[in-house]
Structures are given as C-alpha cells and as structure tokens.
Motif scaffolding. Structure first.
Motif, mmCIF file in Angstrom:
data_model
loop_
_atom_site.group_PDB
_atom_site.id
_atom_site.type_symbol
_atom_site.label_atom_id
_atom_site.label_comp_id
_atom_site.label_asym_id
_atom_site.label_seq_id
_atom_site.Cartn_x
_atom_site.Cartn_y
_atom_site.Cartn_z
ATOM 1 N N LEU A 1 21.703 19.902 24.908
ATOM 2 C CA LEU A 1 22.086 20.513 26.181
ATOM 3 C C LEU A 1 23.527 21.003 26.140
ATOM 4 N N ASP A 2 24.342 20.251 25.383
ATOM 5 C CA ASP A 2 25.753 20.643 25.304
ATOM 6 C C ASP A 2 26.322 20.105 23.991
ATOM 7 N N ALA A 3 27.376 20.724 23.514
ATOM 8 C CA ALA A 3 28.041 20.242 22.296
ATOM 9 C C ALA A 3 29.481 20.729 22.335
ATOM 10 N N ASN A 4 30.372 19.967 21.721
ATOM 11 C CA ASN A 4 31.768 20.427 21.717
ATOM 12 C C ASN A 4 32.026 21.364 20.524
ATOM 13 N N ASP A 5 33.270 21.928 20.484
ATOM 14 C CA ASP A 5 33.593 22.901 19.426
ATOM 15 C C ASP A 5 33.521 22.261 18.037
ATOM 16 N N ALA A 6 33.940 20.987 17.969
ATOM 17 C CA ALA A 6 33.937 20.315 16.658
ATOM 18 C C ALA A 6 32.516 20.297 16.098
ATOM 19 N N LEU B 1 30.099 22.427 16.855
ATOM 20 C CA LEU B 1 29.694 23.800 16.512
ATOM 21 C C LEU B 1 30.292 24.206 15.159
ATOM 22 N N ARG B 2 31.573 23.814 14.974
ATOM 23 C CA ARG B 2 32.224 24.151 13.688
ATOM 24 C C ARG B 2 31.527 23.450 12.528
ATOM 25 N N LEU B 3 31.145 22.210 12.784
ATOM 26 C CA LEU B 3 30.535 21.404 11.723
ATOM 27 C C LEU B 3 29.186 21.980 11.296
ATOM 28 N N THR B 4 28.430 22.461 12.275
ATOM 29 C CA THR B 4 27.053 22.873 11.965
ATOM 30 C C THR B 4 26.899 24.381 11.788
ATOM 31 N N GLY B 5 27.843 25.132 12.350
ATOM 32 C CA GLY B 5 27.719 26.597 12.275
ATOM 33 C C GLY B 5 26.903 27.153 13.439
ATOM 34 N N LEU B 6 26.468 26.285 14.373
ATOM 35 C CA LEU B 6 25.693 26.775 15.534
ATOM 36 C C LEU B 6 26.613 27.521 16.499
ATOM 37 N N VAL B 7 26.033 28.406 17.300
ATOM 38 C CA VAL B 7 26.872 29.068 18.308
ATOM 39 C C VAL B 7 26.502 28.519 19.700
ATOM 40 N N ARG B 8 27.517 28.558 20.557
ATOM 41 C CA ARG B 8 27.363 27.901 21.866
ATOM 42 C C ARG B 8 26.142 28.436 22.636
ATOM 43 N N GLU B 9 25.937 29.755 22.572
ATOM 44 C CA GLU B 9 24.820 30.336 23.351
ATOM 45 C C GLU B 9 23.484 29.717 22.957
ATOM 46 N N GLU B 10 23.307 29.529 21.635
ATOM 47 C CA GLU B 10 22.034 28.945 21.160
ATOM 48 C C GLU B 10 21.839 27.564 21.766
ATOM 49 N N VAL B 11 22.929 26.778 21.776
ATOM 50 C CA VAL B 11 22.842 25.404 22.283
ATOM 51 C C VAL B 11 22.542 25.439 23.783
ATOM 52 N N VAL C 1 17.930 24.460 20.476
ATOM 53 C CA VAL C 1 18.143 23.632 19.275
ATOM 54 C C VAL C 1 17.702 22.208 19.558
ATOM 55 N N SER C 2 16.913 21.699 18.642
ATOM 56 C CA SER C 2 16.495 20.313 18.816
ATOM 57 C C SER C 2 17.299 19.441 17.831
ATOM 58 N N TRP C 3 17.716 18.263 18.305
ATOM 59 C CA TRP C 3 18.635 17.422 17.538
ATOM 60 C C TRP C 3 18.057 17.077 16.160
ATOM 61 N N ASP C 4 16.762 16.638 16.134
ATOM 62 C CA ASP C 4 16.219 16.193 14.845
ATOM 63 C C ASP C 4 16.021 17.342 13.862
ATOM 64 N N ALA C 5 16.047 18.582 14.353
ATOM 65 C CA ALA C 5 15.890 19.724 13.426
ATOM 66 C C ALA C 5 17.143 19.926 12.578
ATOM 67 N N LEU C 6 18.245 19.275 12.983
ATOM 68 C CA LEU C 6 19.486 19.457 12.230
ATOM 69 C C LEU C 6 19.505 18.681 10.921
ATOM 70 N N ALA C 7 18.788 17.552 10.901
ATOM 71 C CA ALA C 7 18.855 16.671 9.727
ATOM 72 C C ALA C 7 18.157 17.322 8.536
ATOM 73 N N ALA C 8 18.632 17.001 7.345
ATOM 74 C CA ALA C 8 18.020 17.544 6.131
ATOM 75 C C ALA C 8 16.576 17.070 6.060
ATOM 76 N N PRO C 9 15.656 17.926 5.570
ATOM 77 C CA PRO C 9 14.219 17.577 5.620
ATOM 78 C C PRO C 9 13.891 16.269 4.906
ATOM 79 N N GLU C 10 14.665 15.921 3.862
ATOM 80 C CA GLU C 10 14.289 14.697 3.142
ATOM 81 C C GLU C 10 14.829 13.427 3.814
#
Ligand code: ADP
Length: 536
Positions: free
Chosen positions: A23-28, A30-40, A45-54
């Motif tokens: 629902l929300d995320a800070n700049d740190a 966004l910088r860490l993941t490369g996501l943009v605020r609008e997408e969030v 974006v779903s939280w578990d989709a961020l983790a590496a598949p393995e």
C-alpha cells in the motif's frame, strides 16, 4: 528528517494489506528494489512477489509467524530488483490492527555481505601467503586468482622494475573465456614516460579508487589507440589501482576491476586491497628471504664439498712422498743404502710444492672471510708494476714450461703506483695461474703500460675461453664456469681479485671467446706518488 539529521539512512519500510499487497513504501525501499511509487500506490505489487523464486519458504514462514504471533523475522532472503539483479535483505514484519496492516522493515545486507566476502578473501589470501616455500611470482598468481574468484571480475599484478617499467607477473579473470584477452592486456606505461602522472603517483605509493571507471580514466592507462581498444574490450565498470609498497617505495601494482553493475568499489574495498597489498609484500619478502637462505645453504654445502676435496688433493702426494722418505730413512738406519741427497731434495721439493698449494688455499679462504667481514686492509707503498710482473713471470716459468706454455712479457717502461705490494702480487698471480690452468698449453702474454693516472696490466691466453653467459658471474664468490672434474679450484681467485682491485679503486674486466682464449684487464689508479727529485 531525523535520518538526514543523523546522517543514518532510514531502513526500507513498506506497508501491506492482509493479502500482502503493497500500500505504501518509503524512498529507501523504492531505491532498494527499483520500484516506482506509482506502481506501489496503484496496488499492483504484491510483497511475496519480490522474493527470489528459490526462497518462497521465507515468505510463507513470515506469513505464518505473523498470523500466529503478530510479528515475523528477522529473516534473511533475497529480493529480485526490477532490473533482474539480486539483493540480499533482512526482513522483520509487525502486524498492525484497525485497520489490519503489516509493517515490514527491510535491511539491505549488501554492505555486510561485502564485508564478509572481503574478510573471507583476506583470510583465504593470507592462507595462500603463508605458503613460504612458494616462489614470489607463484604467490602473486595465487592471489590474483583468489581476487578474480571473489571480489573482482579480473585482476592484474605488475612488478615495478627499477627502471620505472611495469612487468606483468599475474593475471586472472573470473570468466575463463576472457583469460586470453587479459593475458594480452597491454603493459602499463613506465613511470618515466612523458605524461604518466598517474603512474608516477602510483610509484609514490598512492592508491586510486574509481567507483565509476570512465573512458578518460582508461586513457591514462594506455599509450596507443590499440592498447585502449584492448583494455576497453576487457571492460571494467569500477576499478582500484593499489601499489604494493616495501620500505616506503612502490614495488608493484594491483589492478582490480569489477564488470558487475551491482558491484561498485568503495573506500572500504580500497582499504581491504591495501591491507592485502601489505600482506602480499610481507609474504613475497619472506619467500625471497627463504629462497636466498636456501640458495646460500646450498652454495655453502657445495663449497664445503669442493673445499674439502681441494684441500685433500695436495695432501695425497705429500703423504706419499713423506712415507717413501720415512721408509728409506728407516732402511738407511738399519744398515740399508744411505739416502741420496738428490732424492731427498726432489722429495722435499714435491712436499713443499704441496704445502704451498695448501697454504694458498687456506690463504684464499682467510681472504674471503676477511672480505666478508670488511677487514681487507691495504698497506700502501710505492710499487713498480713492470718489475712485479717480471718477477712473477720468472716464478711461474717452471710450471709454464711443464705445461708447454710460452710466457711473454711486454713491459717497456717502469710503471709506478701506490699500492699494497703483496696484494698486487696476489692479483697478478691469480690471473697468471688461471691463464696457465685454462690456457690449454698455448702462450700467455702479459702487458704492462701506463695510461695517465692509471696503470694497466693485461693477461692474455689462447686457451679454453669463457662462454658469454658466464662472463658476468665468474667474479662472484664460488662461481666457476668449468666442471670440477676437469679443473680443480674453489672459484674464489677472481672474486678475491676483484675485491682487492676495487679496494684500490681500480677495475678488472674480461673479454673472451670460447675456444679462442681470454684477456683479463686490470686497471689501477696510480694514486698520489711522492715527487721524485730529478738530478740534472
Ligand atoms: P677457480 O679457477 O678456482 O675456479 P677463479 O675465481 O679463479 O676460480 O675463476 C672462476 C672461473 O672463471 C673458473 O672456474 C673458470 O671457469 C673461469 N676462468 C678464470 N680464468 C679463466 C681463463 N683464463 N680462461 C678460461 N676460464 C677462466
């Protein structure tokens, strides 16, 4: 605000709904993941989709813990950035009520991983460096490979020669296919070359860190467009140049490069490589000392073998002669034939010759000990070199005759100088006895002449000669260019000769061709001579 004031980066934070949708995320974050605020904010974006598949279990564990305990973590996992690269992270989550939300803290573990990797690399390298028996170049090659398999994409090691040029001693690339490219990498400009300010700075021991390695940096490392193209092909997005220093001077250079966009070097990496360079220098010094000690021990053992053999050689004829005389004297005393004076004289002559040989050998050994201890003392007096040469030639005449060598002297003028008479005799004796020993029964010519402030004496033979590659070393201690099976000797005569000549401020040199003979040339400064009054 608080984070900026304290200059501490805030951790990455995000808030999800009960389904794990961001629902929300800070700049740190966004910088860490490369996501943009609008997408969030659009809830895409779903939280578990961020983790590496393995690593799905990390997400499942977190969800389970949150449901049961209201908190989860800390858990280590890996996120996949929007550009596909990976980032190690540490997660902690907290369940909030009314409205039901989850607050997730994400810490970037990259710096910690780097520090661990650097420590591992340093400790692996130290283990490699502890291998005292290795050759210095092998040590450097080992470290280059370790670097290229951990902190670097590729690594070059150069040794800085005394003339300011760089000699490549090791290169390693993480990608085996690029090894050949690296081996062909051009050598760096010499520190003496015009415009090589960078390499002069490196030679002074200054390191260089290029977090972003740019084309203009590359240009400083090359001299021609071909070299530039070669280095460009190698690639390198971030580079460190770290000199190896010994006793305040640069003795070599590490070039460490990363081709990985996610791996830019920073000051802590530079510090790590500087530490590595210090350890490498200590290890290389140790290896060199160890090798020198080994060689010295080997040389000493070999010398002891030769010396014992040489000292024993004159003893055998000496003992035989004395035994024969003892037997004959015994016979004479018990009524046998009396000892003929000529035979006694002959036997004594042989015995004395052997004693002289032994004395010479022992004197040589004593001289070497004196020279090593810096105790070679000269008693200067006025000496006339032509007469010294003439006298020595007459002393050598009997042995020259036996060997069939004709001795010739060209000393048209007296040549005066202030020297130590006995030492001058010793030097000429050494050259003459070598000329007879290695002269293959052919003539030996001695010349004495004055050349202004200097006196020159040459001893020329037409014997076996000396191979080009041996000319430099025969003046060193124990160095010989012949096999001891054919020619006896300790390999000390020329060493002592040179030490004495240099103590006089003079020089001794040789020119020679195998099979054609050798000419040894002695040049001695004549020194301050007293002015001899001339009477009309
Ligand atoms: P040694 O004669 O006891 O071996 P030196 O120090 O006098 O020791 O000489 C070193 C080496 O230099 C010799 O072993 C020989 O190989 C070479 N050498 C010296 N003088 C001559 C010469 N006149 N002709 C050829 N080789 C020589």
């Amino acid at each position: 605000m608080l984070g900026r004031l304290l200059r501490v980066p805030l951790p990455a934070l995000l808030i999800t709904d009960p389904q794990g949708r961001l629902l929300d995320a800070n700049d740190a974050f966004l910088r860490l993941t490369g996501l943009v605020r609008e997408e969030v904010e659009a809830g895409r974006v779903s939280w578990d989709a961020l983790a590496a598949p393995e690593t799905p279990s990390a997400g499942a564990q977190a969800v389970d813990a949150l449901r049961r305990l209201g908190t989860a973590g800390p858990l280590e996992t890996e996120y996949v950035r929007t550009d596909g690269s990976r980032v190690p992270v540490l997660l902690a989550a907290l369940g909030l009520e009314a409205p039901e939300r989850t607050l997730v803290l994400v810490q970037d573990l990259t710096p910690r991983r780097r520090a661990e990797e650097a420590l591992r690399f340093l400790s692996d390298a130290s283990r490699e460096l502890a291998e005292v028996r290795a050759e210095p170049d092998a040590i450097l090659a080992g470290v280059a490979h370790l670097a290229a398999s951990s902190v670097a994409s590729w690594c070059l090691v150069d040794v800085l020669e005394e003339d300011g040029t760089f000699r490549r001693v090791a290169s390693a690339h993480r990608d085996p296919d690029s090894e050949a490219l690296l081996r062909e990498a051009p050598r760096f400009p010499a520190t003496t070359e015009a415009g090589s300010a960078l390499f002069q700075a490196l030679a002074r021991g200054e390191s260089r860190l290029y977090p972003d390695f740019l084309p203009e940096h590359l240009k400083q490392m090359t001299r021609t467009p071909e070299q530039l193209a070669q280095l460009e092909r190698l690639g390198g997005l971030s580079v460190m140049l770290v000199p190896m220093r010994s006793r305040g001077q640069a003795v070599g250079l590490f070039t460490i490069a990363s081709c990985d966009p996610g791996r830019r070097y920073g000051p802590e990496d530079l510090e790590m490589v500087e530490e590595l360079a210090r350890r490498v220098v200590a290890a290389v010094d140790n290896a060199r000392l160890y090798q020198e000690a080994q060689e010295a021990v080997h040389l000493r053992d070999e010398f002891l073998g030769i010396a014992s053999h040489e000292l024993k050689t004159p003893l055998t004829p000496l003992r035989l002669k004395l035994q024969v005389m003892q037997r004959q004297a015994g016979d004479a005393m018990s009524g046998g034939p009396p000892l003929a004076p000529e035979r006694v004289s002959d036997a004594l002559e042989v015995a004395l010759r052997q004693v002289r040989k032994l004395t010479d050998l022992v004197d040589n050994l004593l001289d070497v000990a004196r020279i090593s201890a810096g105790r070679l003392r000269l008693e200067l007096e006025e000496v006339e070199l032509s007469s010294v040469a003439a006298e020595l030639l007459s002393r050598f005449a009997p042995s020259a005759e036996k060997l069939g060598c004709a001795l010739e002297l060209h000393a048209p003028e007296p040549v005066f100088g202030r020297w130590d008479r006995l030492r001058v005799e010793q030097v000429v004796t050494n050259l003459l006895s070598n000329a007879l020993k290695y002269g293959a029964g052919r003539p030996v010519v001695v010349r004495v002449e004055e050349d202004g402030e200097r006196a020159r004496l040459t001893v020329q033979d037409y014997g076996i000669g000396i191979a080009e590659e041996d000319l430099g070393r025969i003046f060193e201690r124990f160095e010989r260019a012949v096999s001891d099976r054919h020619y006896g000797g300790l390999g000390l005569g020329l060493y002592i000769t040179r030490q004495i000549v240099e103590a006089f401020g003079g020089t001794v040199r040789v020119s020679s061709s195998p099979g054609e003979g050798s000419t040894f040339t002695l040049e001695l400064p004549r020194g301050q001579l007293p002015i001899i009054p001339s009477f009309g």
